[in-house]
Design an enzyme around this catalytic site. Structure first.
Site, PDB file in Angstrom:
ATOM      1  N   ARG A   2       0.819  -1.220   0.000  1.00  0.00           N
ATOM      2  CA  ARG A   2       0.000   0.000   0.000  1.00  0.00           C
ATOM      3  C   ARG A   2       0.852   1.270   0.000  1.00  0.00           C
ATOM      4  NH1 ARG A   2      -3.984  -1.116   4.866  1.00  0.00           N
ATOM      5  NH2 ARG A   2      -2.031  -1.980   5.658  1.00  0.00           N
ATOM      6  N   ASN A  16      -6.483  -2.778   1.716  1.00  0.00           N
ATOM      7  CA  ASN A  16      -6.463  -4.236   1.812  1.00  0.00           C
ATOM      8  C   ASN A  16      -7.893  -4.767   1.700  1.00  0.00           C
ATOM      9  OD1 ASN A  16      -3.723  -4.727   2.130  1.00  0.00           O
ATOM     10  ND2 ASN A  16      -3.784  -4.578   4.364  1.00  0.00           N
TER      11      ASN A  16
END
Length: 758
Positions: free
Chosen positions: A19, A37
């Site tokens: 990320r 996620n």
């Protein structure tokens, strides 16, 4: 309306800095939207021109974090009314059901190694230093997705400095879920055997620990996946004392080296082995001895010419090793045969007569793991996993999947147990658990199943188990069927599970004429037969067929046979006079009676190897599983290393179609010894004879490919010889993802069921 695209990324993409990578890359491309996620991986919602999104997509595939493993990326244009004005890392939705690969633990990275030894750094001598590229993951996870709140680090609130790093896109700890430092993080505690605390700064504590080691003391150190026992590997008395206290009389110890240069000083280590030992998995790698000076070799690995070597895989071990600057014995923190300790009270009780000092910490370990162990064959560099645990488990190759509705639980074997589950569309095979005849290990097995149930929120619908009627793990079937009478149970023969494991790992189910060579110590065949030297045939759309086996001999005196190689030699030879010279009159009488009266026969190659080892000098009882085999391999390796050995097939004149004449092979080995053949050459010829037997049966079966599984194929010399003499004639398949030993049984059970029961 601004074009909006959804990019979904599957694989090992959580806990690897994915990320933060996407966030910074999105800023470079001036994308608007978010990354988050999900239960299946990572999702990106991005707004910009189609051409810019295409370039961004290509760079994601090309430059993703090194520890990420992408199995698939899907991109599609979606209709959305919302217009985003910036790009953010969006918090993960609560209570999602995980359906992706998990993230294993990563060894400490180069950057963190440097920072932890920098006096100007705020993590100076902070042993739990980590970043998006390294540190514990699976070991501390309560559940996934990998968010701090789902880990043991939830108890440690980040300080202002750590929070600043966490929110800084330019920092290596940007959005690092394991971020902590000396001020806000995990605390260490050094005590003596009575529990008295040795206080000081972190550096002073590690210096005191190093001094204790230098004085020959034994220290139990809580690493990030469980306790290790350390002592000075250059001090024979210290190593022997550890053996005595742990009651581990001959089984080799692993050695922790400071760096590759130190390994090169003592051991031969080629490029393949250096790459493995330096990898993020940081396994123990078995390496040949080069220089025995200043290393307590005979106490570390009695009668062997190799040592299991490892490099520091955590900040704790890096700091200890850097201060000590000498090799250290590093072995699992347990009492011989029991499970690895993870709790302070537990270790103080269990190892109170073993360790002199203890280094504890207050980070809770959710998944205790032993170190993984691998080796490579010397000539062909074939990878052999001896123990699959920290760094590898519980993930498999990303291409493996299972039907989501099945909710499968596979119980594996009793010795070298693992479990395999399919709670969703993924398959997970646990780390090595151990021998379930041990009470503590069985409890670990039981807890592992419960942890996975909590982890994935699943209740098994189908349980698959070994056909052995007395396996300890079959108790779990009663537990589950008592709770739910709709649970289905299927039993699968031990060696067919081995064969299914290699067929699945190498994706051979759609092939024709595969010969399976499944050799191990023992597995239940039926009420009167213990198998262990099996040849199977498989062709697409046909059931597995038992094609042949090692010629039967009597299984006598139960478990004693696997602990005393003399018994195997006497049984195979049917009490031949050569072996009677090593027996007293009472033994001869007892063995003769059992050989005559026993109704149980075996085809075990493991016991044949024990008998061969006895014939070639291994006259002592077997003190750990595989010891006689290691002795025989060690002998053969010395001869194999010589270029001028003329190989001899001890069954050269035998027409072998489906049965290996066990007695004749052993007695021909006896003839070689009696004719003063060098023991090392005789051992090599014994291995070569087994290879020629495989070749003869493969020729008779008209197979084009041969697949190998079972603990016997942990023998590197045997594998090199197979490759030397068979790879030009057949396509050969060996395990590389899993160990060939019983650790692969649970994986094989699952795939056998999926292939034949569906």
């Amino acid at each position: 309306m601004i074009p909006t695209f959804q990019i979904t990324i599957f694989g090992v993409v959580q806990g690897v800095g994915f990320r933060p990578f996407i966030y910074n890359l999105a800023l470079n491309y001036d994308l608007k939207g978010y990354v988050s996620n999900t239960e299946s991986g990572v999702i990106i919602i991005a707004q910009n021109k189609k051409e810019i999104i295409a370039d961004f997509y290509k760079e994601v595939k090309k430059k993703h974090p090194k520890n990420a493993q992408i199995s698939n990326i899907k991109i599609s244009e979606i209709l959305i009314e919302e217009e985003y004005h910036d790009f953010i890392i969006k918090p993960t939705d609560k209570n999602i059901s995980i359906n992706s690969q998990l993230t294993a633990d990563f060894a400490i990275c180069k950057n963190c190694k440097e920072e932890v030894l920098d006096p100007e750094n705020n993590r100076y001598y902070y042993p739990f230093i980590s970043c998006t590229s390294c540190g514990p993951r699976y070991a501390i996870a309560h559940k996934f997705p990998f968010e701090r709140e789902n880990t043991s680090l939830k108890e440690f609130e980040m300080c202002e400095n750590c929070l600043e790093e966490y929110h800084n896109p330019k920092d290596i700890r940007f959005h690092s879920q394991t971020n902590s430092c000396t001020d806000c993080g995990v605390k260490i505690l050094l005590t003596d055997n009575s529990g008295a605390v040795i206080s000081g700064t972190n550096r002073e504590i590690f210096e005191a620990l190093s001094e204790k080691l230098n004085n020959g003391k034994i220290v139990a150190v809580k690493n990030t996946s469980g306790y290790l026992l350390l002592c000075d590997a250059t001090n024979p008395e210290a190593v022997q004392e550890l053996r005595n206290r742990k009651k581990r009389l001959t089984k080799p110890f692993a050695v922790l080296f400071t760096d590759l240069d130190q390994i090169d000083n003592f051991l031969f280590c080629n490029k393949t082995e250096k790459k493995a030992i330096s990898s993020v998995q940081a396994p123990i790698v078995i390496l040949p001895l080069k220089n025995q000076a200043n290393l307590a070799v005979q106490q570390i690995a009695p009668s062997l010419n190799s040592i299991g070597a490892m490099l520091p895989n955590s900040g704790i071990l890096h700091l200890i090793s850097n201060l000590f600057q000498k090799p250290l014995v590093a072995t699992s923190g347990n009492f011989n045969g029991s499970t690895i300790c993870t709790d302070q009270d537990e270790v103080m009780e269990t190892l109170r007569f073993v360790a002199d000092f203890y280094l504890h910490h207050n980070l809770d370990i959710q998944h205790s793991q032993d170190d993984s162990v691998i080796k490579f064959s010397r000539k062909h560099k074939q990878k052999i996993i001896l123990r699959r645990a920290r760094g590898f488990a519980p993930n498999l190759d990303l291409s493996f999947s299972a039907p989501k509705a099945d909710h499968l639980l596979c119980l594996g074997a009793d010795l070298k147990n693992t479990i395999t589950i399919a709670p969703n569309e993924q398959i997970y095979t646990s780390e090595y658990i151990g021998d379930l005849s041990n009470y503590d290990t069985y409890n670990r097995f039981d807890k592992k199943i419960s942890r996975y149930q909590d982890f994935f929120g699943f209740i098994p619908e189908t349980i698959i188990y070994d056909s052995h009627p007395d396996y300890e793990n079959a108790k779990k079937i009663i537990d589950f069927t008592t709770q739910n009478n709709t649970v289905k149970a299927f039993k699968i023969q031990h060696h067919e599970a081995h064969f299914a494991a290699i067929l699945s790992e190498k994706k051979l189910w759609k092939k024709s004429k595969i010969l399976g060579v499944i050799w191990d110590g023992m597995g239940f065949g039926n009420e009167t037969e213990i198998w262990g030297g099996e040849f199977f045939a498989y062709s697409i759309n046909k059931p597995i067929e038992r094609l042949g086996h090692l010629e039967y001999f009597k299984w006598i005196l139960g478990d004693q046979m696997s602990k005393n190689p003399k018994i195997a030699a006497v049984s195979i030879s049917r009490n031949h006079k050569y072996f009677q010279q090593y027996c007293d009159k009472n033994e001869i009488k007892i063995y003769s009676k059992y050989i005559k009266d026993s109704s149980i026969r075996t085809s075990s190659v493991g016991r044949l190897i024990d008998a061969a080892a006895f014939t070639l000098g291994f006259k002592s009882p077997i003190l750990f599983e595989g010891e006689a085999g290691m002795y025989l391999e060690n002998l053969a390796q010395k001869a194999y290393n010589s270029s001028n050995v003329k190989l001899k097939d001890y069954l050269q004149n035998e027409k072998i179609t489906n049965t290996i004449p066990t007695k004749k092979l052993l007695l021909n080995l006896v003839k070689a010894v009696k004719s003063n053949t060098n023991l090392e050459i005789a051992a090599l010829n014994f291995h070569y004879t087994l290879v020629k037997c495989v070749e003869k049966i493969a020729f008779f079966s008209k197979s084009k490919e041969i697949a190998f599984s079972g603990g016997v194929f942990q023998n590197a010399v045997l594998i090199d010889l197979i490759k030397d003499h068979l790879q030009t004639k057949y396509k050969l398949h060996f395990h590389k993802m899993l160990s060939p030993n019983d650790e692969n049984i649970s994986f094989g059970q699952l795939n056998h069921y999926l292939h034949f029961k569906k």
